[in-house]
Design a protein around this motif. Structure first.
Motif, PDB file in Angstrom:
ATOM      1  N   LEU A  22       0.838  -1.203   0.000  1.00 41.25           N
ATOM      2  CA  LEU A  22       0.000   0.000   0.000  1.00 41.25           C
ATOM      3  C   LEU A  22       0.873   1.254   0.000  1.00 41.25           C
ATOM      4  CD1 LEU A  22      -3.099   0.567   2.163  1.00 41.25           C
ATOM      5  CD2 LEU A  22      -1.295   2.251   2.154  1.00 41.25           C
ATOM      6  N   ALA A  23       1.880   1.277   0.855  1.00 43.34           N
ATOM      7  CA  ALA A  23       2.757   2.448   0.968  1.00 43.34           C
ATOM      8  C   ALA A  23       3.507   2.712  -0.335  1.00 43.34           C
ATOM      9  CB  ALA A  23       3.745   2.254   2.110  1.00 43.34           C
ATOM     10  N   ARG A  24       3.839   1.668  -1.028  1.00 48.26           N
ATOM     11  CA  ARG A  24       4.623   1.787  -2.252  1.00 48.26           C
ATOM     12  C   ARG A  24       3.759   2.099  -3.479  1.00 48.26           C
ATOM     13  NH1 ARG A  24       6.737  -2.768  -1.636  1.00 48.26           N
ATOM     14  NH2 ARG A  24       5.210  -3.932  -2.851  1.00 48.26           N
ATOM     15  N   ASP A  25       2.538   1.547  -3.530  1.00 50.24           N
ATOM     16  CA  ASP A  25       1.774   1.553  -4.780  1.00 50.24           C
ATOM     17  C   ASP A  25       0.478   2.361  -4.785  1.00 50.24           C
ATOM     18  OD1 ASP A  25       3.676  -0.217  -5.843  1.00 50.24           O
ATOM     19  OD2 ASP A  25       2.606  -1.949  -5.053  1.00 50.24           O
ATOM     20  N   HIS A  26      -0.124   2.586  -3.641  1.00 53.17           N
ATOM     21  CA  HIS A  26      -1.445   3.222  -3.610  1.00 53.17           C
ATOM     22  C   HIS A  26      -1.306   4.752  -3.580  1.00 53.17           C
ATOM     23  CE1 HIS A  26      -5.792   3.129  -2.907  1.00 53.17           C
ATOM     24  NE2 HIS A  26      -5.582   4.209  -2.189  1.00 53.17           N
ATOM     25  N   VAL A  27      -1.857   5.397  -4.580  1.00 50.41           N
ATOM     26  CA  VAL A  27      -1.846   6.862  -4.656  1.00 50.41           C
ATOM     27  C   VAL A  27      -3.003   7.390  -3.820  1.00 50.41           C
ATOM     28  CG1 VAL A  27      -2.123   8.828  -6.198  1.00 50.41           C
ATOM     29  CG2 VAL A  27      -0.763   6.864  -6.919  1.00 50.41           C
ATOM     30  N   ILE A  28      -2.699   8.345  -2.939  1.00 44.15           N
ATOM     31  CA  ILE A  28      -3.685   8.891  -2.013  1.00 44.15           C
ATOM     32  C   ILE A  28      -3.937  10.362  -2.360  1.00 44.15           C
ATOM     33  CG2 ILE A  28      -4.145   9.429   0.414  1.00 44.15           C
ATOM     34  CD1 ILE A  28      -2.521   6.939   1.144  1.00 44.15           C
ATOM     35  N   ALA A  29      -5.185  10.666  -2.664  1.00 48.83           N
ATOM     36  CA  ALA A  29      -5.557  12.031  -3.049  1.00 48.83           C
ATOM     37  C   ALA A  29      -5.205  13.030  -1.954  1.00 48.83           C
ATOM     38  CB  ALA A  29      -7.044  12.093  -3.369  1.00 48.83           C
ATOM     39  N   ALA A  46       4.770  12.593   9.368  1.00 55.49           N
ATOM     40  CA  ALA A  46       4.217  11.238   9.474  1.00 55.49           C
ATOM     41  C   ALA A  46       2.786  11.258   9.996  1.00 55.49           C
ATOM     42  CB  ALA A  46       5.100  10.375  10.360  1.00 55.49           C
ATOM     43  N   LYS A  47       2.478  12.163  10.912  1.00 48.79           N
ATOM     44  CA  LYS A  47       1.116  12.242  11.452  1.00 48.79           C
ATOM     45  C   LYS A  47       0.129  12.671  10.370  1.00 48.79           C
ATOM     46  CE  LYS A  47      -1.341  13.656  15.520  1.00 48.79           C
ATOM     47  NZ  LYS A  47      -1.192  14.190  16.873  1.00 48.79           N
ATOM     48  N   GLN A  48       0.535  13.609   9.520  1.00 51.13           N
ATOM     49  CA  GLN A  48      -0.330  14.052   8.421  1.00 51.13           C
ATOM     50  C   GLN A  48      -0.543  12.914   7.409  1.00 51.13           C
ATOM     51  OE1 GLN A  48      -1.583  16.562   9.909  1.00 51.13           O
ATOM     52  NE2 GLN A  48      -1.356  18.066   8.287  1.00 51.13           N
ATOM     53  N   VAL A  49       0.516  12.154   7.160  1.00 52.23           N
ATOM     54  CA  VAL A  49       0.404  11.028   6.237  1.00 52.23           C
ATOM     55  C   VAL A  49      -0.533   9.981   6.833  1.00 52.23           C
ATOM     56  CG1 VAL A  49       1.666   9.185   5.059  1.00 52.23           C
ATOM     57  CG2 VAL A  49       2.679  11.470   5.227  1.00 52.23           C
ATOM     58  N   VAL A  53      -4.013   8.460   5.283  1.00 54.76           N
ATOM     59  CA  VAL A  53      -4.291   7.026   5.138  1.00 54.76           C
ATOM     60  C   VAL A  53      -5.621   6.692   5.810  1.00 54.76           C
ATOM     61  CG1 VAL A  53      -3.534   4.709   5.826  1.00 54.76           C
ATOM     62  CG2 VAL A  53      -1.865   6.346   4.934  1.00 54.76           C
ATOM     63  N   CYS A  54      -5.824   7.211   7.016  1.00 51.39           N
ATOM     64  CA  CYS A  54      -7.081   6.959   7.741  1.00 51.39           C
ATOM     65  C   CYS A  54      -8.286   7.451   6.952  1.00 51.39           C
ATOM     66  CB  CYS A  54      -7.030   7.637   9.109  1.00 51.39           C
ATOM     67  SG  CYS A  54      -5.873   6.887  10.267  1.00 51.39           S
ATOM     68  N   ASP A  55      -8.167   8.634   6.376  1.00 49.95           N
ATOM     69  CA  ASP A  55      -9.261   9.184   5.577  1.00 49.95           C
ATOM     70  C   ASP A  55      -9.498   8.357   4.318  1.00 49.95           C
ATOM     71  OD1 ASP A  55      -9.571  11.208   7.431  1.00 49.95           O
ATOM     72  OD2 ASP A  55      -8.497  12.708   6.236  1.00 49.95           O
ATOM     73  N   GLU A  56      -8.421   7.989   3.640  1.00 45.90           N
ATOM     74  CA  GLU A  56      -8.517   7.233   2.391  1.00 45.90           C
ATOM     75  C   GLU A  56      -9.222   5.892   2.588  1.00 45.90           C
ATOM     76  OE1 GLU A  56      -7.487   6.467  -1.771  1.00 45.90           O
ATOM     77  OE2 GLU A  56      -7.559   8.300  -0.591  1.00 45.90           O
ATOM     78  N   PHE A  57      -8.942   5.232   3.703  1.00 39.28           N
ATOM     79  CA  PHE A  57      -9.494   3.908   3.951  1.00 39.28           C
ATOM     80  C   PHE A  57     -10.621   3.919   4.970  1.00 39.28           C
ATOM     81  CE2 PHE A  57      -5.403   3.193   2.045  1.00 39.28           C
ATOM     82  CZ  PHE A  57      -5.700   2.238   1.092  1.00 39.28           C
ATOM     83  N   ASP A  58     -11.078   5.122   5.323  1.00 38.09           N
ATOM     84  CA  ASP A  58     -12.204   5.297   6.239  1.00 38.09           C
ATOM     85  C   ASP A  58     -12.039   4.460   7.508  1.00 38.09           C
ATOM     86  OD1 ASP A  58     -14.582   6.539   6.938  1.00 38.09           O
ATOM     87  OD2 ASP A  58     -15.812   4.934   6.091  1.00 38.09           O
ATOM     88  N   LEU A  59     -10.865   4.580   8.132  1.00 37.25           N
ATOM     89  CA  LEU A  59     -10.584   3.837   9.343  1.00 37.25           C
ATOM     90  C   LEU A  59     -11.384   4.397  10.513  1.00 37.25           C
ATOM     91  CD1 LEU A  59      -6.705   3.365   9.080  1.00 37.25           C
ATOM     92  CD2 LEU A  59      -8.529   1.867   8.282  1.00 37.25           C
ATOM     93  N   PRO A  60     -11.782   3.563  11.438  1.00 40.14           N
ATOM     94  CA  PRO A  60     -12.564   4.018  12.591  1.00 40.14           C
ATOM     95  C   PRO A  60     -11.770   5.019  13.438  1.00 40.14           C
ATOM     96  CG  PRO A  60     -12.387   1.608  12.573  1.00 40.14           C
ATOM     97  CD  PRO A  60     -11.535   2.124  11.464  1.00 40.14           C
TER      98      PRO A  60
END
Length: 64
Positions: A22-29, A46-49, A53-60
């Motif tokens: 995911l870190a290598r291949d998934h482009v995050i808007a 790192a916190k912003q990243v 990631v949390c927003d992109e994958f709708d993590l709880p």
């Protein structure tokens, strides 16, 4: 957030193999169309990243 904490969160949430992929291949808007690796390499916090990631994958909320 330190990078070690960031990667611990990634591995916990996605598993080691998928987190790396995911870190290598998934482009995050939310990272301006960048991957996690490229965002960290260019100096993004790192916190912003992690938040992107949390927003992109709708993590709880508890995992954020």
């Amino acid at each position: 957030m330190r990078l070690t904490e960031f990667w611990a969160n990634m591995n916990k949430q996605f598993g080691t193999a998928y987190a790396d992929s995911l870190a290598r291949d998934h482009v995050i808007a939310g990272l301006g169309g960048a991957t996690v690796e490229s965002a960290l390499r260019r100096g993004d916090d790192a916190k912003q990243v992690w938040r992107a990631v949390c927003d992109e994958f709708d993590l709880p909320a508890g995992d954020r």
